[in-house]
Design a protein around this motif. Structure first.
Motif, mmCIF file in Angstrom:
data_model
loop_
_atom_site.group_PDB
_atom_site.id
_atom_site.type_symbol
_atom_site.label_atom_id
_atom_site.label_comp_id
_atom_site.label_asym_id
_atom_site.label_seq_id
_atom_site.Cartn_x
_atom_site.Cartn_y
_atom_site.Cartn_z
ATOM 1 N N MET A 206 45.171 37.883 47.671
ATOM 2 C CA MET A 206 45.968 37.347 46.573
ATOM 3 C C MET A 206 45.579 35.897 46.290
ATOM 4 O O MET A 206 45.503 35.479 45.124
ATOM 5 C CB MET A 206 47.453 37.440 46.905
ATOM 6 N N ALA B 86 49.703 42.944 45.616
ATOM 7 C CA ALA B 86 48.777 44.067 45.503
ATOM 8 C C ALA B 86 47.715 44.021 46.595
ATOM 9 O O ALA B 86 47.103 45.043 46.915
ATOM 10 C CB ALA B 86 48.105 44.045 44.133
ATOM 11 N N LEU B 87 47.513 42.843 47.184
ATOM 12 C CA LEU B 87 46.509 42.638 48.221
ATOM 13 C C LEU B 87 47.128 41.860 49.379
ATOM 14 O O LEU B 87 48.198 41.246 49.220
ATOM 15 C CB LEU B 87 45.330 41.828 47.649
ATOM 16 N N LEU C 9 42.398 36.002 44.363
ATOM 17 C CA LEU C 9 42.650 36.442 42.991
ATOM 18 C C LEU C 9 43.168 35.295 42.129
ATOM 19 O O LEU C 9 42.660 35.042 41.031
ATOM 20 C CB LEU C 9 43.657 37.587 42.983
ATOM 21 N N TYR D 156 40.841 43.152 43.834
ATOM 22 C CA TYR D 156 42.009 43.544 43.049
ATOM 23 C C TYR D 156 41.682 44.757 42.186
ATOM 24 O O TYR D 156 42.471 45.712 42.115
ATOM 25 C CB TYR D 156 42.440 42.369 42.170
ATOM 26 N N GLN E 256 40.180 39.931 36.720
ATOM 27 C CA GLN E 256 40.321 40.565 38.027
ATOM 28 C C GLN E 256 39.163 40.249 38.958
ATOM 29 O O GLN E 256 38.027 40.059 38.515
ATOM 30 C CB GLN E 256 40.448 42.081 37.865
ATOM 31 N N THR E 257 39.443 40.229 40.246
ATOM 32 C CA THR E 257 38.407 40.148 41.276
ATOM 33 C C THR E 257 38.029 41.567 41.693
ATOM 34 O O THR E 257 38.720 42.533 41.364
ATOM 35 C CB THR E 257 38.919 39.391 42.511
ATOM 36 N N ILE F 68 43.598 48.468 42.425
ATOM 37 C CA ILE F 68 44.261 49.001 41.237
ATOM 38 C C ILE F 68 43.643 50.344 40.852
ATOM 39 O O ILE F 68 44.351 51.306 40.520
ATOM 40 C CB ILE F 68 44.161 48.008 40.064
#
Length: 288
Positions: free
Chosen positions: A181, A175-176, A184, A123, A119-120, A127
């Protein structure tokens, strides 16, 4: 017969308490088998703790204190260690996070989210925020920091061999914003190339034996393999050999259903490029 190797108590917290457990047990004149009597744990489990390969669970700490007459020593240390390792780590993942540091290999199945090791910051933040909508900024940052710090194991001299299988929906779920994204997916590709890890994508249309929650298989240099499974607010470490073997076989079938590592990496990089192009189009001023 080779001489019994003494654990180096200075290596880690588990090694320190493992060495102390062995010292107290031998002072009491008990074998591992005798110490295990009356507990819910096996001899091999106690042996792993004495070698510093496993942390001590609370039920065993209570048993050991009673059998060795250590006046709550191991219970108190178990509580202290649990508090320390819970900083930023979900309680149900604490054991798996400890084991992760000792693993020879890690194999993840991620049906819904990018694995924590890939993960970044952006992100991980979104989450964590989605899972804890009422949490303070400080609490979210605590979780994000702990998650990112886990990835430092790749910088070790002998990092674990990492293999992740992701459902295609993981890289398609927005998610972004597009730029996030793209970052990520670029990050995932960079980690894979830099660490010689392997990532595979299971196409969304595939039917496979792991249509369920997150699963992780870990192997170790001097201990039996383990499986970790996780639901929404719970997780379980599985060490029963027959069940571990069943998970192993299912993971192998999943691997066979996934795209090759080369095709999977190409899909990730193509998706990153699509997100990047979309971001650039959004940032482009309208022609007047």
């Amino acid at each position: 017969m080779p001489a019994k190797k003494d654990p180096d108590a200075s290596t880690s917290v588990p090694c320190f308490y493992g060495a102390e457990l062995r010292y107290r047990r031998e002072q009491a004149g008990l074998t591992l088998e005798q110490l295990a009597e009356g507990s819910f744990r096996g001899i091999s489990f106690l042996s792993q703790i004495e070698r510093g390969e496993r942390g001590m669970p609370m039920d065993l700490a209570l048993h050991v204190d009673k059998r060795l007459g250590t006046d709550g020593f191991f219970q108190r240390r178990c509580e202290d260690a649990a508090k320390a390792r819970r900083v930023g780590i979900a309680p149900h993942f604490a054991d798996a996070a400890d084991l992760e540091k000792q693993a020879r290999s890690i194999e993840d199945w991620a049906p819904l989210l990018v694995p924590g090791l890939l993960q970044t910051r952006a992100y991980a933040t979104v989450i964590a925020r989605s899972a804890m909508p009422r949490a303070s900024e400080a609490k979210v940052e605590e979780v994000v920091k702990a998650r990112l710090e886990r990835a430092t194991l790749f910088a070790r001299e002998s990092p674990p061999k990492f293999w992740a299988i992701l459902d295609e929906s993981v890289i398609r779920r927005r998610a972004l914003p597009p730029a996030g994204m793209a970052e990520l997916l670029d990050h995932i590709a960079a980690v894979v190339r830099a660490t010689r890890s392997l990532v595979q994508i299971v196409p969304e249309t595939s039917v496979h034996p792991f249509m369920m929650g997150l699963t992780r298989i870990m192997t170790f240099h001097d201990a039996p393999p383990l499986v970790y499974t996780e639901g929404l607010h719970s997780g379980q470490v599985i060490d029963y050999p027959a069940l571990v073997m069943e998970y192993r076989e299912s993971y192998d079938l999943l691997r066979a259903a996934a795209l090759s590592p080369e095709a999977s990496l190409a899909m990730i990089e193509a998706a990153a490029e699509d997100y990047r192009n979309e971001s650039e189009q959004q940032d482009r001023p309208e022609l007047r």
